[in-house]
Design a protein around this motif. Structure first.
Motif, short mmCIF file in Angstrom:
data_model
loop_
_atom_site.label_atom_id
_atom_site.label_comp_id
_atom_site.label_asym_id
_atom_site.label_seq_id
_atom_site.Cartn_x
_atom_site.Cartn_y
_atom_site.Cartn_z
N ILE A 159 9.70 -2.22 6.64
CA ILE A 159 11.02 -2.71 5.33
C ILE A 159 11.00 -1.23 4.92
O ILE A 159 9.88 -0.36 4.73
N GLY A 160 11.96 -0.81 4.28
CA GLY A 160 12.41 0.90 4.47
C GLY A 160 13.91 0.73 3.29
O GLY A 160 14.38 0.39 3.47
N GLY A 161 13.24 1.74 2.90
CA GLY A 161 14.45 2.32 1.93
C GLY A 161 15.92 3.31 2.01
O GLY A 161 16.76 3.27 1.23
N THR A 162 16.04 3.68 3.72
CA THR A 162 17.53 4.32 3.65
C THR A 162 17.72 2.96 4.94
O THR A 162 18.48 3.03 5.60
N TYR A 163 16.89 1.65 4.84
CA TYR A 163 18.05 0.66 6.28
C TYR A 163 19.02 0.87 5.80
O TYR A 163 19.87 0.69 6.37
N ASN A 198 1.12 -1.12 -0.10
CA ASN A 198 -0.09 -0.03 0.33
C ASN A 198 0.35 1.27 -0.07
O ASN A 198 1.22 1.43 0.96
N ILE A 199 1.05 1.89 -1.69
CA ILE A 199 1.99 3.47 -1.04
C ILE A 199 0.62 4.23 -2.01
O ILE A 199 1.40 4.27 -3.33
N PRO A 200 -0.15 4.57 -1.31
CA PRO A 200 -1.11 5.60 -2.05
C PRO A 200 -0.55 6.90 -2.91
O PRO A 200 -0.72 7.52 -4.23
N GLN A 201 0.66 7.26 -2.04
CA GLN A 201 1.32 8.96 -2.60
C GLN A 201 1.61 8.47 -4.07
O GLN A 201 2.17 9.44 -4.62
N LEU A 202 2.60 6.77 -3.80
CA LEU A 202 3.20 7.12 -5.48
C LEU A 202 1.87 5.80 -6.52
O LEU A 202 2.22 6.57 -7.86
N ASN A 223 6.61 -2.06 8.31
CA ASN A 223 5.79 0.03 9.02
C ASN A 223 6.77 0.04 6.90
O ASN A 223 7.71 0.07 6.91
N GLY A 224 6.04 1.60 6.27
CA GLY A 224 7.38 1.52 5.70
C GLY A 224 7.48 3.07 5.39
O GLY A 224 9.20 2.70 5.44
N PRO A 225 7.29 4.17 6.24
CA PRO A 225 7.55 5.15 6.14
C PRO A 225 8.97 5.43 7.04
O PRO A 225 9.04 5.39 8.44
N ASP A 226 10.16 5.06 6.78
CA ASP A 226 11.41 5.05 7.60
C ASP A 226 11.46 6.66 8.80
O ASP A 226 11.83 6.11 10.03
N GLU A 227 11.38 7.09 8.41
CA GLU A 227 10.32 8.23 9.21
C GLU A 227 10.36 8.57 10.18
O GLU A 227 9.29 9.26 11.57
N GLN A 228 8.81 7.16 10.37
CA GLN A 228 7.94 7.00 11.33
C GLN A 228 8.71 5.46 11.96
O GLN A 228 7.51 4.73 12.64
N VAL A 284 -0.04 -6.76 4.43
CA VAL A 284 0.53 -5.78 3.97
C VAL A 284 1.54 -4.54 3.97
O VAL A 284 2.01 -4.91 5.51
N LYS A 285 2.30 -4.65 3.30
CA LYS A 285 3.47 -3.46 4.05
C LYS A 285 2.43 -2.16 3.29
O LYS A 285 2.52 -1.75 1.83
N ASN A 286 3.18 -1.33 4.28
CA ASN A 286 1.99 0.13 4.65
C ASN A 286 3.15 1.01 4.28
O ASN A 286 4.14 1.65 5.75
N SER A 287 3.50 1.39 3.18
CA SER A 287 3.62 3.34 3.11
C SER A 287 3.20 4.07 3.11
O SER A 287 3.08 4.51 3.03
N SER A 288 1.74 3.81 3.17
CA SER A 288 0.92 5.72 3.29
C SER A 288 1.55 6.30 5.01
O SER A 288 2.09 5.91 5.98
C1 LIG Z 1 7.38 6.53 -0.68
C2 LIG Z 1 8.40 5.48 -0.15
O1 LIG Z 1 9.25 5.35 -1.08
N1 LIG Z 1 8.57 5.05 0.48
C3 LIG Z 1 9.54 3.94 1.45
C4 LIG Z 1 9.00 2.79 1.29
O2 LIG Z 1 7.70 2.89 2.78
C5 LIG Z 1 10.21 4.54 2.66
O3 LIG Z 1 11.39 3.81 2.92
C6 LIG Z 1 11.41 5.33 2.30
O4 LIG Z 1 12.03 5.13 1.56
C7 LIG Z 1 11.90 6.13 3.36
O5 LIG Z 1 10.47 6.92 4.29
C8 LIG Z 1 12.37 7.74 2.91
O6 LIG Z 1 11.93 8.32 2.71
#
Ligand SMILES: CC(=O)N[C@H](C=O)[C@@H](O)[C@H](O)[C@H](O)CO
Ligand SMILES: CC(=O)C(=O)O
Length: 304
Positions: free
Chosen positions: A209-213, A140-144, A191-196, A166-170
């Motif tokens: 699961i995160g993009g900056t891990y 789930n990544i509605p913003q994209l 959890n998707g958003p790494d900031e949270q 669910v991998k939740n990135s909302s």
């Molecule tokens: C929108 C998006 O790509 N979200 C990623 C997965 O949820 C995050 O892991 C981001 O890469 C991360 O929070 C950095 O903003």
């Protein structure tokens, strides 16, 4: 019955690894996989947004997964994101992922055309049917993606016994609560958003699961461990530093993935650049990567 333990923990999103010509580098993929195994992560999320999947051919995506599996099979939980624009290509990747023995496949909703819920469900179920012995995770990544998961759609999807999570990135962590409440105790919600990250865990996420891990796995692993132990104040301190590091990475002109690969290059891991149209490094970006890298090192020295 899903083994939810497989998904409890820190699962970095895998980056695209290129050679000097911009082609997928099987050696780079293997080196990066070994690097993350050595960091002690729980698993890998292969071929997602951070893997630049939408810019790769079906053959390239197979090549990446084959090389990840060659290193990681049996020692990491592997979730292969298999969605392509067409159901046909996605099914090919799903069947391929199952043949390699991945733990789960995952899929975004169909992009560009915003299909009605029954069209999204048909897409997901058709993909899942091509990997009939493999767990399926909704992304789930509605913003994209442009369309969002809803409770009625999740209910429909849960008729498919392979749908385990669910991998939740909302951005609302409330969504994590809703999917978890609907899915029950054994339902996986990542959890998707790494900031949270720690907020998602606090709301009941199984892991993240995160993009900056992958540029700072030590920090996410430590924060996870502290949250498990109920040590929220120290986990929050790490989360704050993680956020500051992400904001620094995002100051660059180049795409976030290009900057993160520059950070890894500075640590001796050459994974190439990013594929166009993603913007590569611009003027001053090397400095930003170096500053972010120093922030990461300082935070690791402080907390880990
Ligand atoms: C929108 C998006 O790509 N979200 C990623 C997965 O949820 C995050 O892991 C981001 O890469 C991360 O929070 C950095 O903003
Ligand atoms: C970051 C992430 O979740 C992805 O690569 O899809």
């Amino acid at each position: 019955m899903t083994d939810i333990k497989k998904y409890q923990g820190v699962i970095p999103a895998f980056y695209a690894c290129y050679d000097e010509k911009g082609e997928i580098s099987p050696e780079g993929v293997r080196m990066f996989t070994r690097h993350l195994i050595n960091k002690g992560v729980k698993g890998l999320y292969v071929g997602g947004s951070s893997g630049e999947c939408i810019y790769h051919s079906v053959a390239e995506r197979k090549l990446v997964l084959e090389n990840v599996m060659a290193e990681a099979k049996g020692c990491l939980t592997i979730i292969a994101h298999v969605a392509c624009n067409s159901t046909r290509d996605s099914r090919e990747l799903a069947a391929h992922a199952e043949s390699l023995g991945v733990d789960a496949i995952a899929s975004i909703p169909p992009i560009y055309f915003h299909l009605p819920p029954y069209g999204i469900a048909a897409y997901w179920n058709d993909i899942s049917a091509a990997a009939p012995n493999t767990d399926f995770i909704i992304y789930n990544i509605p913003q994209l993606a442009g369309v969002a998961l809803t409770i009625p759609l999740l209910r429909e999807m849960r008729k498919n016994p392979r749908v385990i999570g669910v991998k939740n990135s909302s951005m609302p962590t409330q969504d994590i609560q809703m999917w978890k409440d609907e899915g029950g105790e054994d339902f996986v919600v990542m959890n998707g958003p790494d900031e949270q990250f720690i907020s998602g865990l606090a709301m009941g996420a199984t892991g993240g699961i995160g993009g900056t891990y992958a540029v700072m796995p030590e920090l996410f692993l430590k924060a996870y461990e502290l949250m498990e132990a109920g040590e929220v104040a120290q986990a929050r301190a790490i989360q704050n530093d993680i956020c500051r590091i992400i904001y620094k990475l995002c100051e660059a002109h180049g795409n976030l993935y290009a900057v993160m690969k520059a950070v890894l290059r500075g640590k001796g891991l050459e994974l190439g650049g990013v594929r166009e149209p993603l913007p590569g490094l611009g003027e001053g970006d090397e400095d930003i990567a170096a500053q972010a890298s120093a922030m990461i090192d300082a935070a690791i020295a402080k907390y880990c």
